[in-house]
Design a protein around this motif. Structure first.
Motif, PDB file in Angstrom:
ATOM      1  N   UNK A  13     115.869 -13.124  47.302  1.00  0.00           N
ATOM      2  CA  UNK A  13     116.110 -13.419  48.710  1.00  0.00           C
ATOM      3  C   UNK A  13     115.608 -14.820  49.049  1.00  0.00           C
ATOM      4  N   UNK A  14     116.298 -15.499  49.945  1.00  0.00           N
ATOM      5  CA  UNK A  14     115.876 -16.823  50.405  1.00  0.00           C
ATOM      6  C   UNK A  14     116.174 -17.906  49.400  1.00  0.00           C
ATOM      7  N   UNK A  15     115.577 -19.085  49.583  1.00  0.00           N
ATOM      8  CA  UNK A  15     115.807 -20.211  48.666  1.00  0.00           C
ATOM      9  C   UNK A  15     115.414 -19.834  47.244  1.00  0.00           C
ATOM     10  N   UNK A  16     116.225 -20.255  46.299  1.00  0.00           N
ATOM     11  CA  UNK A  16     115.989 -19.876  44.911  1.00  0.00           C
ATOM     12  C   UNK A  16     116.433 -20.987  43.957  1.00  0.00           C
ATOM     13  N   UNK A  70     110.511 -22.238  44.215  1.00  0.00           N
ATOM     14  CA  UNK A  70     111.624 -21.384  44.642  1.00  0.00           C
ATOM     15  C   UNK A  70     111.934 -20.459  43.465  1.00  0.00           C
ATOM     16  N   UNK A  71     111.760 -19.163  43.645  1.00  0.00           N
ATOM     17  CA  UNK A  71     111.887 -18.232  42.514  1.00  0.00           C
ATOM     18  C   UNK A  71     113.210 -18.386  41.768  1.00  0.00           C
ATOM     19  N   UNK A  72     113.137 -18.118  40.490  1.00  0.00           N
ATOM     20  CA  UNK A  72     114.290 -18.268  39.621  1.00  0.00           C
ATOM     21  C   UNK A  72     115.270 -17.117  39.829  1.00  0.00           C
ATOM     22  N   UNK A  73     116.520 -17.460  40.110  1.00  0.00           N
ATOM     23  CA  UNK A  73     117.568 -16.453  40.309  1.00  0.00           C
ATOM     24  C   UNK A  73     118.504 -16.356  39.110  1.00  0.00           C
ATOM     25  N   UNK A  74     118.677 -17.462  38.366  1.00  0.00           N
ATOM     26  CA  UNK A  74     119.592 -17.391  37.220  1.00  0.00           C
ATOM     27  C   UNK A  74     119.280 -18.473  36.193  1.00  0.00           C
ATOM     28  N   UNK A  75     119.640 -18.135  34.951  1.00  0.00           N
ATOM     29  CA  UNK A  75     119.597 -19.097  33.853  1.00  0.00           C
ATOM     30  C   UNK A  75     120.921 -18.979  33.109  1.00  0.00           C
TER      31      UNK A  75
END
Length: 120
Positions: A13-16, A70-75
């Motif tokens: 959720x939020x900036x990532x 900003x938590x990692x959402x994808x690699x």
């Protein structure tokens, strides 16, 4: 070490943060390390550790996913390890898409789309 798919993602959720990690050691059209390149390859040769470095960066990002600003959402990962890297690091995955121009363009477009769709 976890073996991640070419696309690892999770809901955040939020900036990532979204990462695109590329490591090309085993170039299809370059001579092996230690062999002389020529004019046709601009004296370029295959690399010794680019894919292994990319994999280690991917692993660091994965383990630091919640510690980033900003938590990692994808690699997204593209990699072509050399035989030497595969022999030196038994955990190094070999099933990722090769970083050809077409694969890189596709991954970069998907990475940009994911980043563009973020809140911030």
């Amino acid at each position: 070490m976890p073996k991640l798919d070419a696309l690892w993602e999770r809901p955040v959720q939020g900036p990532r943060t979204h990462a695109l990690v590329v490591g090309a050691s085993d170039y299809a059209n370059l001579p092996p390390v230690g062999k002389a390149g020529g004019a046709e390859t601009l004296d370029l040769k295959k690399l010794r550790c680019a894919a292994l470095s990319a994999w280690r960066m991917q692993q660091w990002l994965y383990h630091a996913a919640d510690e980033l600003e900003r938590p990692l959402a994808s690699i997204r990962t593209l990699m072509s390890p050399s035989p030497e890297e595969i022999a030196a690091e038994l955990d190094l995955p070999t099933g990722y898409p090769r970083p050809t121009f077409a694969e890189f363009a596709k991954a970069a477009k998907a990475w940009r789309k994911a980043a563009k769709n973020d809140d911030d």
